[in-house]
Design a protein around this motif. Structure first.
Motif: not given
Length: 336
Positions: A296-305
């Motif tokens: 969830n954190r990665c998706l909210r931050a726009g991270e792909t990894e």
């Protein structure tokens, strides 16, 4: 832009026990919705959806992958289907959290990573251990030099059961054997702390079907560090682990891959217990919450990894498992 409050919409691919555990974990997280489930059986998908109050049930993996109301798909099939299932989701533009072992071999893993990177999509192996607060604390303790330079690691994971020949654990076509199901945990644990090994040795006892039911692994690094690892589905273990350094050691009495404590031993000092501060009645589900929260954190931050579960580390573990499998003589249909 990072939006820490955006609701992340999950799809669940497959309807087995681990899918149920993960769904319960997701439903305990804030700003998180399980909006769809997909199965090769419409009846199974519908029953799972009714069980967990999920709005949409899809009678195929492809239908779930095509659901534009899904942000990320959790792939919970046996690992023999990970390449196909995760690949479908990535090709349809969905982010993916894929269970471990990530795939049957490093070639398949590389194909998924390439697909995700080509499309700019998030992809992560569901190695919950790496997201666990105590394992993150362990890395800090070691990085701070609390036990000096690591010289050895030992870790084992096993359970006993009466598995008939047709069970997936004994079926080469389903990636059966202790190595991919259980061995991925101690191998990942060792490589989290020491990286990809420079030397690999292994021995295993094989079932009549040709998969391993009891395996020992020794990994070596040019630094002089070694790891002795084991996995079995012929005997119960408490999943202990020990990390020995030049100035002390760290011990996990049990459950090293979802621990509630570890103990630091240093000469001339009292043992120091480092405890999990959060309370949970279900440690496995609690651990799943940590990996789900990281996605969830990665998706909210726009991270792909994820920096906690980097794809390079996943690929390195798969290369080690490939080498071990070759050494012990286990082959899977259609896999080199």
């Amino acid at each position: 832009m990072n939006d820490g409050t955006r609701t992340i919409r999950w799809g669940i691919l497959a309807t087995g026990g681990i899918a149920a555990d993960f769904t319960r974990a997701l439903q305990s997280l804030p700003n998180t919705e399980v909006v769809a489930v997909g199965s090769r059986s419409a009846e199974a998908a519908k029953a799972f959806a009714e069980r967990f109050g999920i709005p949409r049930a899809h009678g195929s993996w492809a239908e779930l992958a095509a659901d534009d109301g899904v942000d990320v798909v959790y792939v919970a099939t046996p690992h023999s289907a990970h390449r196909i299932a995760a690949g479908l989701c990535l090709e349809a533009g969905r982010a993916v959290l894929c269970e471990k072992a990530f795939t049957l071999d490093a070639r398949e893993a590389g194909e998924l990573v390439e697909s995700a990177r080509d499309r700019g999509l998030f992809l992560m192996e569901a190695m919950w251990t790496y997201c666990h607060p105590l394992i993150r604390r362990l890395r800090e303790v070691i990085a701070a030099g609390e036990i000096g330079e690591i010289r050895s690691i030992s870790a084992a994971f096993g359970f006993a059961g009466e598995f008939p020949p047709e069970h997936r654990l004994r079926d080469p076509a389903q990636g059966g054997g202790a190595l991919l199901d259980l061995g991925v945990y101690p191998v990942s644990f060792a490589q989290l702390l020491l990286g990809e090994p420079d030397a690999i040795r292994a021995w295993a006892h094989l079932t009549p079907e040709g998969v391993d039911d009891n395996t020992g692994i020794v990994l070596g690094w040019n630094s002089g560090a070694v790891a002795t690892l084991g996995c079995t589905f012929t005997a119960d273990t408490d999943a202990p682990a020990t990390i020995t350094g030049t100035r002390g050691r760290i011990e996990f009495a049990d459950g090293f891959f979802y621990p509630d404590r570890f103990v630091i031993h240093r000469p001339g000092r009292e043992p120091q217990a480092v405890l999990l501060t959060e309370a949970t009645a279900d440690p496995e589900r609690g651990t799943m919450r940590h990996e789900a929260a990281e996605v969830n954190r990665c998706l909210r931050a726009g991270e792909t990894e994820s920096p906690l579960v980097p794809l390079a580390g996943t690929l390195a573990v798969m290369r080690t498992l490939d080498t071990v499998r070759a050494l012990i003589g286990v082959t899977y249909p259609g896999v080199d």
